[in-house]
Design a protein around this motif. Structure first.
Motif, mmCIF file in Angstrom:
data_model
loop_
_atom_site.group_PDB
_atom_site.id
_atom_site.type_symbol
_atom_site.label_atom_id
_atom_site.label_comp_id
_atom_site.label_asym_id
_atom_site.label_seq_id
_atom_site.Cartn_x
_atom_site.Cartn_y
_atom_site.Cartn_z
ATOM 1 N N ASP A 24 0.817 -1.222 0.000
ATOM 2 C CA ASP A 24 0.000 0.000 0.000
ATOM 3 C C ASP A 24 0.846 1.265 0.000
ATOM 4 N N GLY A 25 2.175 1.123 0.103
ATOM 5 C CA GLY A 25 3.053 2.282 0.069
ATOM 6 C C GLY A 25 2.981 3.148 1.305
ATOM 7 N N LEU A 26 2.348 2.672 2.364
ATOM 8 C CA LEU A 26 2.198 3.449 3.589
ATOM 9 C C LEU A 26 2.724 2.700 4.813
ATOM 10 N N HIS A 27 2.343 1.438 4.951
ATOM 11 C CA HIS A 27 2.749 0.672 6.126
ATOM 12 C C HIS A 27 4.194 0.178 5.986
ATOM 13 N N VAL A 28 4.840 0.039 7.123
ATOM 14 C CA VAL A 28 6.222 -0.431 7.181
ATOM 15 C C VAL A 28 6.223 -1.891 7.600
ATOM 16 N N THR A 29 6.958 -2.722 6.881
ATOM 17 C CA THR A 29 7.010 -4.151 7.200
ATOM 18 C C THR A 29 8.327 -4.576 7.847
ATOM 19 N N ASP A 30 9.380 -3.748 7.699
ATOM 20 C CA ASP A 30 10.678 -4.126 8.271
ATOM 21 C C ASP A 30 11.597 -2.911 8.208
ATOM 22 N N ILE A 31 12.697 -3.001 8.925
ATOM 23 C CA ILE A 31 13.757 -1.998 8.835
ATOM 24 C C ILE A 31 15.076 -2.744 8.731
ATOM 25 N N VAL A 32 15.886 -2.364 7.770
ATOM 26 C CA VAL A 32 17.171 -3.014 7.525
ATOM 27 C C VAL A 32 18.272 -2.012 7.852
ATOM 28 N N GLU A 33 19.099 -2.352 8.822
ATOM 29 C CA GLU A 33 20.146 -1.442 9.257
ATOM 30 C C GLU A 33 21.341 -1.476 8.291
ATOM 31 N N LYS A 34 21.691 -0.308 7.793
ATOM 32 C CA LYS A 34 22.881 -0.115 6.965
ATOM 33 C C LYS A 34 23.006 -1.176 5.863
ATOM 34 N N PRO A 35 22.028 -1.248 4.983
ATOM 35 C CA PRO A 35 22.093 -2.257 3.917
ATOM 36 C C PRO A 35 23.212 -1.961 2.923
ATOM 37 N N ALA A 36 23.789 -2.995 2.363
ATOM 38 C CA ALA A 36 24.819 -2.806 1.345
ATOM 39 C C ALA A 36 24.208 -2.108 0.134
ATOM 40 N N PRO A 37 24.969 -1.228 -0.523
ATOM 41 C CA PRO A 37 24.438 -0.534 -1.713
ATOM 42 C C PRO A 37 23.878 -1.532 -2.726
ATOM 43 N N GLY A 38 22.683 -1.231 -3.193
ATOM 44 C CA GLY A 38 22.024 -2.101 -4.145
ATOM 45 C C GLY A 38 21.076 -3.107 -3.519
ATOM 46 N N THR A 39 21.108 -3.217 -2.189
ATOM 47 C CA THR A 39 20.217 -4.171 -1.506
ATOM 48 C C THR A 39 19.137 -3.457 -0.690
ATOM 49 N N GLU A 40 19.056 -2.146 -0.784
ATOM 50 C CA GLU A 40 18.109 -1.377 0.027
ATOM 51 C C GLU A 40 16.670 -1.776 -0.313
ATOM 52 N N PRO A 41 15.829 -2.005 0.706
ATOM 53 C CA PRO A 41 14.441 -2.399 0.432
ATOM 54 C C PRO A 41 13.565 -1.251 -0.047
ATOM 55 N N SER A 42 14.034 -0.009 0.125
ATOM 56 C CA SER A 42 13.320 1.170 -0.377
ATOM 57 C C SER A 42 14.312 2.322 -0.393
ATOM 58 N N ARG A 43 13.817 3.522 -0.627
ATOM 59 C CA ARG A 43 14.667 4.712 -0.571
ATOM 60 C C ARG A 43 14.307 5.568 0.639
ATOM 61 N N GLU A 44 13.614 4.959 1.622
ATOM 62 C CA GLU A 44 13.173 5.701 2.801
ATOM 63 C C GLU A 44 14.078 5.377 3.990
ATOM 64 N N ALA A 45 14.791 6.399 4.480
ATOM 65 C CA ALA A 45 15.748 6.226 5.572
ATOM 66 C C ALA A 45 15.161 6.750 6.877
ATOM 67 N N SER A 46 15.173 5.919 7.897
ATOM 68 C CA SER A 46 14.629 6.304 9.199
ATOM 69 C C SER A 46 15.533 7.316 9.893
ATOM 70 N N ILE A 47 14.914 8.317 10.534
ATOM 71 C CA ILE A 47 15.663 9.286 11.334
ATOM 72 C C ILE A 47 15.081 9.340 12.747
ATOM 73 N N GLY A 48 15.695 10.151 13.595
ATOM 74 C CA GLY A 48 15.393 10.109 15.016
ATOM 75 C C GLY A 48 14.169 10.845 15.488
#
Length: 283
Positions: A171-195
């Motif tokens: 749906d482009g709204l809900h979050v299903t996971d967070i991947v810490e410091k993914p290797a370039p090219g393996t990012e699950p999206s272009r959305e980076a979590s901040i504090g």
């Protein structure tokens, strides 16, 4: 809605100054970094804030208290402008101490008695926000529409691999996971979590559950982070994200702090002129 500021860390990137001065008190010209978070909360209608600190950070408590001696001096001088600058905030500010540096999960558990059954916004003071609509207010608006916990993000920032990157539902709204410091090219999206997070009170049950599992795990002495509890809410479809509107300044390391200092100073025409003059001398 209540506010929680996590300010218990050592600030080792800024040693030796943070040996005695909390990182959250490092100034942008004449205001400590934590002041900007308080303004953001106030502009979002938040009137009660808990600051989670540690035993080395008494100056944080002093900063939000009255300074009676200065008040007396300024009153005698008739210096009303100076009096206004040291007037305590109308916010109700509470403090609790994280007795040991045991990670963000442990720190947030310190907030449970304060937050009770209310949603709350968590701020890490490394992240400052400037914009027409305060970031906390943006998160509250998303919560009011969804009823979910809300994660704030930067969309496609430089060096995406340095962030926790969100995996998104169809749906482009809900979050299903967070991947810490993914290797370039393996990012699950272009959305980076901040504090900056808006969290619903049910996260405390998951924080407690995760804490018990942590204590019986292979490294109980290590830090316990809040990601476990966030992922439990994600699994239940109760986390959404919000790309921030406005400018985010990262003061977590010296280079970012310097950039934030310059960006903030540049808002004042006189200081902006000084910046240009100094820059020309460095060329």
């Amino acid at each position: 809605m209540k506010g929680v500021i996590v300010a218990a860390g050592y600030g080792t990137r800024f040693l030796p100054v943070t040996k005695t001065i909390p990182k959250e008190m490092l100034p942008l010209i004449d205001r400590p970094a934590i002041d900007f978070i308080m303004d953001e909360f106030a502009a979002a209608g938040i009137h009660e804030v808990l600051i989670i600190s540690s035993r080395r950070k008494k100056s944080l408590e002093d900063y939000f208290d009255r300074e009676v001696e200065l008040e007396s001096v300024f009153k005698k001088e008739g210096a009303t402008d100076k009096l206004a600058r040291i007037e305590p905030s109308d916010m109700k500010v509470f403090f609790t101490r994280q007795k040991e540096m045991r990670g963000t999960g442990d720190a947030l558990l310190c907030a449970r008695p304060f937050c009770s059954d209310e949603p709350f916004i968590v701020a890490y003071p490394d992240d400052l926000h400037f914009g027409e609509v305060p970031l906390a207010r943006q998160l509250v608006s998303v919560y009011e529409k969804t009823g979910c916990s809300v994660m704030s993000t930067l969309h496609d920032p430089p060096n995406l691999e340095r962030y926790g990157v969100l995996a998104l539902a169809d749906d482009g709204l809900h979050v299903t996971d967070i991947v810490e410091k993914p290797a370039p090219g393996t990012e699950p999206s272009r959305e980076a979590s901040i504090g900056r997070f808006l969290l619903t009170p049910e996260i405390f049950e998951h924080l407690e559950d995760g804490w018990q599992k942590h204590l019986t795990g292979p490294k109980p002495e290590s830090e316990y982070f809040h990601v476990y509890a966030l992922k439990k809410l994600m699994d239940a479809g109760k986390v959404v994200y919000h790309p921030i509107e406005g400018e985010r300044l990262d003061t977590g390391a010296p280079a970012g702090y310097l950039r934030a200092l310059l960006r903030y100073a540049a808002r004042d025409p006189e200081l902006a002129a000084e910046i240009r003059s100094a820059a020309a001398e460095l060329e």
